[in-house]
Design a protein around this motif. Sequence first.
Motif, short mmCIF file in Angstrom:
data_model
loop_
_atom_site.label_atom_id
_atom_site.label_comp_id
_atom_site.label_asym_id
_atom_site.label_seq_id
_atom_site.Cartn_x
_atom_site.Cartn_y
_atom_site.Cartn_z
N LEU A 95 0.83 -1.21 0.00
CA LEU A 95 0.00 0.00 0.00
C LEU A 95 0.87 1.25 0.00
N LEU A 96 1.89 1.27 0.85
CA LEU A 96 2.71 2.47 0.98
C LEU A 96 3.59 2.70 -0.25
N ASP A 97 3.79 1.67 -1.07
CA ASP A 97 4.55 1.82 -2.31
C ASP A 97 3.67 2.22 -3.49
N ASN A 98 2.37 2.33 -3.26
CA ASN A 98 1.42 2.58 -4.34
C ASN A 98 1.20 4.08 -4.51
N PRO A 99 1.61 4.68 -5.63
CA PRO A 99 1.45 6.13 -5.81
C PRO A 99 0.00 6.57 -5.95
N TYR A 100 -0.91 5.62 -6.23
CA TYR A 100 -2.31 6.00 -6.45
C TYR A 100 -3.05 6.30 -5.16
N VAL A 101 -2.39 6.13 -4.02
CA VAL A 101 -2.98 6.58 -2.75
C VAL A 101 -2.10 7.66 -2.12
N PHE A 102 -1.36 8.35 -2.98
CA PHE A 102 -0.48 9.43 -2.55
C PHE A 102 -1.06 10.74 -3.07
N SER A 103 -1.48 11.62 -2.18
CA SER A 103 -2.23 12.82 -2.57
C SER A 103 -1.52 13.69 -3.61
N ALA B 193 -11.61 -1.84 -12.38
CA ALA B 193 -10.41 -2.67 -12.37
C ALA B 193 -9.17 -1.87 -12.00
N VAL B 194 -9.22 -0.54 -12.13
CA VAL B 194 -8.00 0.24 -11.98
C VAL B 194 -7.59 0.49 -10.53
N ASN B 195 -8.51 0.31 -9.58
CA ASN B 195 -8.12 0.56 -8.18
C ASN B 195 -8.29 -0.67 -7.29
N ARG B 196 -8.34 -1.85 -7.89
CA ARG B 196 -8.55 -3.08 -7.09
C ARG B 196 -7.43 -3.33 -6.10
N ASP B 197 -6.17 -3.09 -6.52
CA ASP B 197 -5.05 -3.41 -5.64
C ASP B 197 -5.12 -2.61 -4.34
N GLN B 198 -5.29 -1.29 -4.46
CA GLN B 198 -5.31 -0.46 -3.26
C GLN B 198 -6.57 -0.71 -2.42
#
Length: 223
Positions: free
Chosen positions: A111-119, A181-186
């Motif tokens: 999660l912390l390596d995922n830029p899609y949850v970085f404001s 499908a684009v935000n399933r991982d986070q």
Amino acid sequence: MSVLQHDVLKARQRAERDAYPETLGLRVHRAISWLGRAEKEVGTGDLDAAFIFYWMAFNAAYAGELGDSQGDASSARDDFRRYFGLLLKADSKQAIYDAVWTRFPGPIRVLLDNPYVFSPFWQAQRDGGGNDWRAAFDKSQTAVRSALARQDTQTILQIIFDRLYVLRNQIMHGGSTWNSAVNRDQLRDGVDILAWLVPIFVSLKMDQPELDWGQPFYPVVEA
């Protein structure tokens, strides 16, 4: 140690609720109700709904109202810091520590390596800044690595929920598509982490009802 389930927490709450202060009893009751709803959505495979209901359980247990817009992120960050400090003070059995460092180091790191949850990533997309977010992300990741190396639970909790707050805003403000499908991982990692941590937070409140867990922002009003 396994995930604390709604039924276990509800049975405990019913057995102990007469000994709780009224404000704590209301928080615990509300939080457990949303945990039950979240578990049902996990069972159906609806990660979007499960995340929303786990976040509502978190808010219900929380000592103050979280901001309703992305502009309130800094205020929410300060609230997180105070709240997690109180929870860790109450955590004499180190249940949070065990969840963070033993049960969920993998999903937390992903999660912390995922830029899609970085404001700042999204701010750059809105402003047409291209890769302007990368320097901030690299700096943040240095702080993450440092906190991981020190096993600094409070800092890691703050960073986790700062990232999850971005996901919360994206969903609650209509910035994503249901079952996309684009935000399933986070979403998968977010649900897994909240499913472990939020029940622990509620349980810690019940462990130490004498602590000042704050006033509910929306108390019960008799008609």
